[in-house]
Enzyme design. Sequence first.
Site, PDB file in Angstrom:
ATOM      1  N   TYR A 142      35.950 122.574  68.535  1.00  0.00           N
ATOM      2  CA  TYR A 142      35.768 123.708  69.457  1.00  0.00           C
ATOM      3  C   TYR A 142      34.610 124.580  68.990  1.00  0.00           C
ATOM      4  CZ  TYR A 142      40.141 122.880  71.931  1.00  0.00           C
ATOM      5  OH  TYR A 142      41.130 122.342  72.714  1.00  0.00           O
ATOM      6  N   HIS A 193      47.056 123.187  83.149  1.00  0.00           N
ATOM      7  CA  HIS A 193      46.052 122.415  83.878  1.00  0.00           C
ATOM      8  C   HIS A 193      46.655 121.615  85.027  1.00  0.00           C
ATOM      9  CE1 HIS A 193      43.831 123.036  80.023  1.00  0.00           C
ATOM     10  NE2 HIS A 193      42.836 123.217  80.869  1.00  0.00           N
TER      11      HIS A 193
END
Length: 221
Positions: free
Chosen positions: A85, A177
């Site tokens: 990340y 999601h």
Amino acid sequence: MAMNNKFYATILLVVYAAVAIVNVAAELQRFEHLPTKPDGSLDILVIGDWGRRGLYNQSHVAFQMGKVGEKIDADFIISTGDNFYEDGLIDEEDPLFAESFTQVYTATSLQKQWYSVLGNHDYRGNVLAQLSPTLTHKDSKWLCLRSFIELDVALEESSATWKIVIGHHTIFSAGSHGNTQELVDQLLPILEAKNVDLYINGHDHCLQHISSQNRPRKKNL
């Protein structure tokens, strides 16, 4: 996850970071792990969405992984993507690789082969850096491959007792999601037609076990 079976398991590392299926003919690269346990079982650890320089509980999870890995004598580890990340790696010399991987997963039980796929955050950076053998030279347990294959052909040709497909995005999910409609429409029919036992993914940052009533569950999983 223990697979108590003396036969091989075919594990296909498939990347759907762009939420699309690419059918390009290519030879499927195969990896064989010969069972070393008396009962012929394989014990696997799976993790995804992790690379944060040890922050956001990554180090705590790594510590617990080490304890579990020792207890079950894990044979190998699978990463379901979003390995670094927020924006993947810059290049093969990016210190984020060591800071988020080598220096975090230090337990003896985790010094096994890692098989990694790519996630959407990895595609924000230099994808070729994660695929580079240079990283494997830096840390021998790292392996990340991107193969564009005719998935249905590969599954059809496999004689493995267990067929497992690894990706990053969800097919179905009760998480934030939600479902990935492209995979519901394009990938799920292939998995069902070819009798795939497991589809393992990341992306939603939560643990879910979703099963189908249309197919009986195998024993010893």
